[in-house]
Design a protein around this motif. Structure first.
Motif, short mmCIF file in Angstrom:
data_model
loop_
_atom_site.label_atom_id
_atom_site.label_comp_id
_atom_site.label_asym_id
_atom_site.label_seq_id
_atom_site.Cartn_x
_atom_site.Cartn_y
_atom_site.Cartn_z
N ASN A 3 -3.88 0.20 -11.57
CA ASN A 3 -4.68 0.18 -10.35
C ASN A 3 -3.81 0.34 -9.11
O ASN A 3 -4.24 0.94 -8.13
CB ASN A 3 -5.50 -1.11 -10.27
N VAL A 4 -2.61 -0.18 -9.14
CA VAL A 4 -1.68 0.00 -8.02
C VAL A 4 -1.33 1.47 -7.88
O VAL A 4 -1.31 2.03 -6.78
CB VAL A 4 -0.41 -0.86 -8.22
N ALA A 5 -1.06 2.12 -9.01
CA ALA A 5 -0.74 3.55 -8.97
C ALA A 5 -1.94 4.36 -8.52
O ALA A 5 -1.81 5.36 -7.80
CB ALA A 5 -0.26 4.01 -10.34
N ARG A 6 -3.14 3.96 -8.91
CA ARG A 6 -4.35 4.67 -8.50
C ARG A 6 -4.59 4.53 -7.00
O ARG A 6 -5.08 5.45 -6.35
CB ARG A 6 -5.56 4.12 -9.27
N GLN A 45 0.04 11.81 3.55
CA GLN A 45 1.01 11.54 2.47
C GLN A 45 0.45 11.81 1.08
O GLN A 45 1.14 12.41 0.25
CB GLN A 45 1.52 10.11 2.58
N PRO A 46 -0.77 11.39 0.75
CA PRO A 46 -1.29 11.69 -0.60
C PRO A 46 -1.40 13.19 -0.88
O PRO A 46 -1.28 13.62 -2.02
CB PRO A 46 -2.67 11.04 -0.62
N ILE A 47 -1.57 13.98 0.14
CA ILE A 47 -1.69 15.43 -0.06
C ILE A 47 -0.32 16.02 -0.39
O ILE A 47 -0.18 16.82 -1.31
CB ILE A 47 -2.28 16.10 1.19
N PHE A 48 0.69 15.62 0.35
CA PHE A 48 2.02 16.19 0.15
C PHE A 48 2.74 15.65 -1.09
O PHE A 48 3.54 16.34 -1.69
CB PHE A 48 2.90 15.96 1.39
N ASN A 49 2.45 14.42 -1.45
CA ASN A 49 3.11 13.80 -2.61
C ASN A 49 2.18 13.70 -3.81
O ASN A 49 2.30 12.79 -4.62
CB ASN A 49 3.61 12.40 -2.25
N LYS A 50 1.27 14.64 -3.92
CA LYS A 50 0.24 14.55 -4.95
C LYS A 50 0.83 14.50 -6.36
O LYS A 50 0.44 13.68 -7.17
CB LYS A 50 -0.71 15.74 -4.82
N ARG A 51 1.77 15.38 -6.67
CA ARG A 51 2.32 15.41 -8.03
C ARG A 51 3.12 14.13 -8.33
O ARG A 51 3.04 13.61 -9.44
CB ARG A 51 3.21 16.66 -8.20
N GLN A 52 3.85 13.65 -7.36
CA GLN A 52 4.62 12.42 -7.56
C GLN A 52 3.69 11.23 -7.78
O GLN A 52 3.92 10.40 -8.67
CB GLN A 52 5.52 12.18 -6.35
N ILE A 53 2.63 11.16 -7.02
CA ILE A 53 1.67 10.06 -7.18
C ILE A 53 0.95 10.18 -8.52
O ILE A 53 0.76 9.19 -9.23
CB ILE A 53 0.66 10.08 -6.00
N ARG A 54 0.58 11.40 -8.91
CA ARG A 54 -0.09 11.61 -10.20
C ARG A 54 0.84 11.23 -11.35
O ARG A 54 0.42 10.63 -12.34
CB ARG A 54 -0.55 13.06 -10.35
N THR A 55 2.12 11.55 -11.22
CA THR A 55 3.09 11.19 -12.27
C THR A 55 3.22 9.68 -12.39
O THR A 55 3.24 9.14 -13.50
CB THR A 55 4.46 11.82 -11.96
N ARG A 56 3.28 9.00 -11.25
CA ARG A 56 3.32 7.52 -11.29
C ARG A 56 2.08 6.95 -11.97
O ARG A 56 2.16 6.00 -12.74
CB ARG A 56 3.43 6.96 -9.88
N TYR A 57 0.94 7.55 -11.65
CA TYR A 57 -0.32 7.09 -12.25
C TYR A 57 -0.32 7.33 -13.76
O TYR A 57 -0.72 6.45 -14.53
CB TYR A 57 -1.49 7.81 -11.59
N GLU A 58 0.15 8.48 -14.21
CA GLU A 58 0.20 8.77 -15.64
C GLU A 58 1.18 7.86 -16.36
O GLU A 58 0.92 7.40 -17.48
CB GLU A 58 0.55 10.24 -15.87
N VAL A 59 2.31 7.57 -15.73
CA VAL A 59 3.28 6.64 -16.32
C VAL A 59 2.66 5.25 -16.43
O VAL A 59 2.82 4.56 -17.45
CB VAL A 59 4.59 6.63 -15.50
#
Length: 164
Positions: A3-6, A45-59
């Motif tokens: 949930n934190v990553a989400r 920030q969520p737009i520019f770091n989308k892949r990094q945030i998605r990777t954190r969420y998947e991890v």
């Protein structure tokens, strides 16, 4: 942690004590220290770091799944230990009942062979053999009692008791 990553997918707006206008000039609004720049970076920030945030969420999701599987495995292991300990106890109790009957029968046989020796119907070797079998069975009975007590101890440990 999932949930934190989400939550990182959503824009953030932080309010702190350093906020405020640095200048009333419009050209200063876009400097790195201005309030407008802080708001825009928090929202974008969520737009520019989308892949990094998605990777954190998947991890985080993978770690959550791993923890769930480890929990299931430990439950299965605990159930298996309890089941094995109960089965060992039941088996040893059944063996113990049979062994008690066997000891009684062999002790009677040893007594009968003593009487037959008194009447001269058997030799002393047969009497010794009967007594040896009775003694061996008594030792097996003691071993069965030990195994039954050991099964009780293992059951107690499997249910969470003990010092380790």
């Amino acid at each position: 942690m999932t949930n934190v990553a989400r939550s990182q997918f959503y824009p953030t707006l932080t309010i702190n004590a350093t906020g405020g206008f640095q200048s009333t000039d419009i050209d200063q609004w876009f400097s790195a220290n201005s309030l407008f720049a802080n708001i825009v970076t928090g929202l974008a920030q969520p737009i520019f770091n989308k892949r990094q945030i998605r990777t954190r969420y998947e991890v985080a999701q993978s770690n959550q799944q791993k923890a769930y599987l480890q929990f299931q495995q430990s439950l299965l292991n605990a159930g298996k230990e309890v089941s094995d300990a109960l089965q060992d106890y039941n088996n040893e109790t059944t063996k113990l009942d049979i062994r008690v009957k066997q000891v009684d029968a062999l002790q009677k046989a040893a007594g009968y062979s003593d009487e037959l020796l008194n009447y001269g119907l058997v030799n002393y070797y047969e009497v010794l053999t009967a007594k040896d079998q009775a003694l061996s069975t008594q030792l097996d009975l003691i071993d069965n009692k030990f195994r039954q007590y050991n099964a009780i101890i293992m059951l107690y440990k499997a249910l969470g008791g003990g010092w380790q």
